[in-house]
Design an enzyme around this catalytic site. Sequence first.
Site, PDB file in Angstrom:
ATOM      1  N   GLU A 140       0.709  -1.393  -0.035  1.00 23.65           N
ATOM      2  CA  GLU A 140       0.103   0.022  -0.135  1.00 23.65           C
ATOM      3  C   GLU A 140       0.720   1.170   0.020  1.00 23.65           C
ATOM      4  O   GLU A 140       0.370   2.345   0.301  1.00 23.65           O
ATOM      5  CB  GLU A 140      -0.991  -0.098   1.209  1.00 23.65           C
ATOM      6  CG  GLU A 140      -2.429  -0.610   0.986  1.00 23.65           C
ATOM      7  CD  GLU A 140      -3.126  -0.511   2.198  1.00 23.65           C
ATOM      8  OE1 GLU A 140      -4.594  -0.693   2.035  1.00 23.65           O
ATOM      9  OE2 GLU A 140      -2.728  -0.191   3.176  1.00 23.65           O
ATOM     10  N   THR A 220      -4.349 -17.517   2.499  1.00 27.10           N
ATOM     11  CA  THR A 220      -5.258 -17.250   3.460  1.00 27.10           C
ATOM     12  C   THR A 220      -6.624 -17.396   3.011  1.00 27.10           C
ATOM     13  O   THR A 220      -6.978 -16.626   1.870  1.00 27.10           O
ATOM     14  CB  THR A 220      -5.471 -15.972   4.567  1.00 27.10           C
ATOM     15  OG1 THR A 220      -5.432 -15.009   3.576  1.00 27.10           O
ATOM     16  CG2 THR A 220      -4.108 -15.661   5.280  1.00 27.10           C
ATOM     17  N   GLY A 225     -10.055 -21.253   6.287  1.00 27.29           N
ATOM     18  CA  GLY A 225      -8.742 -21.536   6.790  1.00 27.29           C
ATOM     19  C   GLY A 225      -7.508 -20.923   6.065  1.00 27.29           C
ATOM     20  O   GLY A 225      -7.583 -19.824   5.390  1.00 27.29           O
ATOM     21  N   THR A 248     -13.158  -7.705   9.229  1.00 27.54           N
ATOM     22  CA  THR A 248     -12.077  -6.556   8.986  1.00 27.54           C
ATOM     23  C   THR A 248     -10.669  -6.821   9.518  1.00 27.54           C
ATOM     24  O   THR A 248     -10.923  -6.889  10.746  1.00 27.54           O
ATOM     25  CB  THR A 248     -12.705  -5.072   9.303  1.00 27.54           C
ATOM     26  OG1 THR A 248     -13.916  -4.977   8.812  1.00 27.54           O
ATOM     27  CG2 THR A 248     -12.063  -4.071   8.332  1.00 27.54           C
ATOM     28  N   ASP A 252      -4.753  -9.210   8.442  1.00 27.47           N
ATOM     29  CA  ASP A 252      -3.437  -8.178   9.293  1.00 27.47           C
ATOM     30  C   ASP A 252      -3.092  -8.917  10.588  1.00 27.47           C
ATOM     31  O   ASP A 252      -1.842  -9.088  10.743  1.00 27.47           O
ATOM     32  CB  ASP A 252      -3.977  -6.849   9.388  1.00 27.47           C
ATOM     33  CG  ASP A 252      -3.947  -5.986   8.203  1.00 27.47           C
ATOM     34  OD1 ASP A 252      -3.563  -6.485   7.144  1.00 27.47           O
ATOM     35  OD2 ASP A 252      -4.954  -5.306   8.234  1.00 27.47           O
TER      36      ASP A 252
HETATM   37  P1  ADP Z   1      -7.789 -11.029   4.236  1.00 29.26           P
HETATM   38  O1  ADP Z   1      -8.819 -10.274   5.067  1.00 29.26           O
HETATM   39  O2  ADP Z   1      -6.663 -10.467   3.814  1.00 29.26           O
HETATM   40  O3  ADP Z   1      -8.620 -11.182   2.874  1.00 29.26           O
HETATM   41  P2  ADP Z   1      -8.881 -13.606   4.919  1.00 29.26           P
HETATM   42  O4  ADP Z   1     -10.325 -13.148   4.639  1.00 29.26           O
HETATM   43  O5  ADP Z   1      -8.525 -14.842   3.911  1.00 29.26           O
HETATM   44  O6  ADP Z   1      -7.744 -12.397   4.716  1.00 29.26           O
HETATM   45  O7  ADP Z   1      -8.871 -14.156   6.467  1.00 29.26           O
HETATM   46  C1  ADP Z   1      -7.318 -14.424   6.994  1.00 29.26           C
HETATM   47  C2  ADP Z   1      -7.320 -15.485   8.085  1.00 29.26           C
HETATM   48  O8  ADP Z   1      -8.293 -15.141   9.116  1.00 29.26           O
HETATM   49  C3  ADP Z   1      -7.990 -16.815   7.521  1.00 29.26           C
HETATM   50  O9  ADP Z   1      -6.940 -17.366   6.864  1.00 29.26           O
HETATM   51  C4  ADP Z   1      -8.476 -17.503   8.823  1.00 29.26           C
HETATM   52  O10 ADP Z   1      -7.413 -18.205   9.384  1.00 29.26           O
HETATM   53  C5  ADP Z   1      -9.220 -16.122   9.503  1.00 29.26           C
HETATM   54  N1  ADP Z   1     -10.333 -15.977   9.445  1.00 29.26           N
HETATM   55  C6  ADP Z   1     -11.000 -15.196   8.425  1.00 29.26           C
HETATM   56  N2  ADP Z   1     -12.415 -15.077   8.529  1.00 29.26           N
HETATM   57  C7  ADP Z   1     -12.707 -16.246   9.398  1.00 29.26           C
HETATM   58  C8  ADP Z   1     -13.879 -16.926  10.113  1.00 29.26           C
HETATM   59  N3  ADP Z   1     -15.048 -16.764   9.403  1.00 29.26           N
HETATM   60  N4  ADP Z   1     -13.658 -17.979  10.859  1.00 29.26           N
HETATM   61  C9  ADP Z   1     -12.524 -18.485  11.095  1.00 29.26           C
HETATM   62  N5  ADP Z   1     -11.262 -17.835  10.738  1.00 29.26           N
HETATM   63  C10 ADP Z   1     -11.229 -16.917  10.048  1.00 29.26           C
END
Ligand code: ADP
Length: 303
Positions: A140, A220, A225, A248, A252
């Site tokens: 960024e 991710t 997972g 959100t 990070d």
């Molecule tokens: P970003 O916000 O950067 O797109 P992700 O959405 O892939 O990243 O989320 C990052 C990590 O957070 C995932 O790999 C997982 O480990 C965890 N995570 C995100 N959402 C969930 C959820 N609903 N339940 C459990 N773990 C979550």
Amino acid sequence: MKIAIVGSINADIVINVREFAAPNETVISEQDYVLSDGGKGANQAAAVAAAGAEASFIARIGDDELGNRAIANLVQAGVNCEFVSKTPHAATGLAAILVNRHGDNIISVAAGANAHLTAADISAAESSIAQADAIIVQLEVPLQAVEAAIRVARAHGVKVVLNPAPAPEAALTFLGDVDVLIPNESEARYLAALHGAEDASLENAARALLSAGARNVVVTLGADGCLLATAEGLRHIPPYPVEAVDTTGAGDVFCAFLTAALIRGAPLAAAVDEASAAAALSVTRPQARKHLPTAAEVMEFKT
Ligand code: ADP
């Protein structure tokens, strides 16, 4: 244990509306706006401190109230902001975020001072990177600053963790200098396609990123997972099942806790587990930056 984080810092202004306005239309929200702290770099720096490592942040703010407020909050979170510089004639980065009643969002970002982070700023902060056990960078801020930070880290034998968000195409040229690449699913597929991966399966995308030079890749996958790809092979790591209220900043928290566990000496698979638990815990809480999980909370959550 010390981690240097190089990256963006923003103020986020969030307005909740029933429906988005169409072009040239105005909608009025019945709620007050929310002013919160953001920017991937600042989020990761705060999460590194919450994870119990020493966090040193290298960034640029404007010479304004929003910048002062953002820094005061980071310092209160335990982040060393000695190398956060004030930029005359530029405003602190600002994200204007609209959220409708379905939870969809529209985000516009004025990069402001983030766009003024230079290789010279990285040179000025060289001691902070040289003394660190790892650096975390995202995309960024200008590429020349990211490249300079990676160069300094490599010269001093410091581990490099790259979260190639939000503009992954820039990362291809220096994947060979990255110890752990942490893209989300769309960034992984996009980067792999740029590298020439023809089959769009996630597993092949991860393999392509390894062959592009990244030593380890952790993709991710949100509520699914993550996928760990190393020279030993690929492994899907299931998520910690939780009731998500606000995702959100989950990525990070994931990057920060993974890096903190790695420099404490954990093997990569164990660091990924720690990161998954921390990120899962963070999505159960509204306004992630205000309620970051601590290392102790993550340990308790895992048992
Ligand atoms: P970003 O916000 O950067 O797109 P992700 O959405 O892939 O990243 O989320 C990052 C990590 O957070 C995932 O790999 C997982 O480990 C965890 N995570 C995100 N959402 C969930 C959820 N609903 N339940 C459990 N773990 C979550």
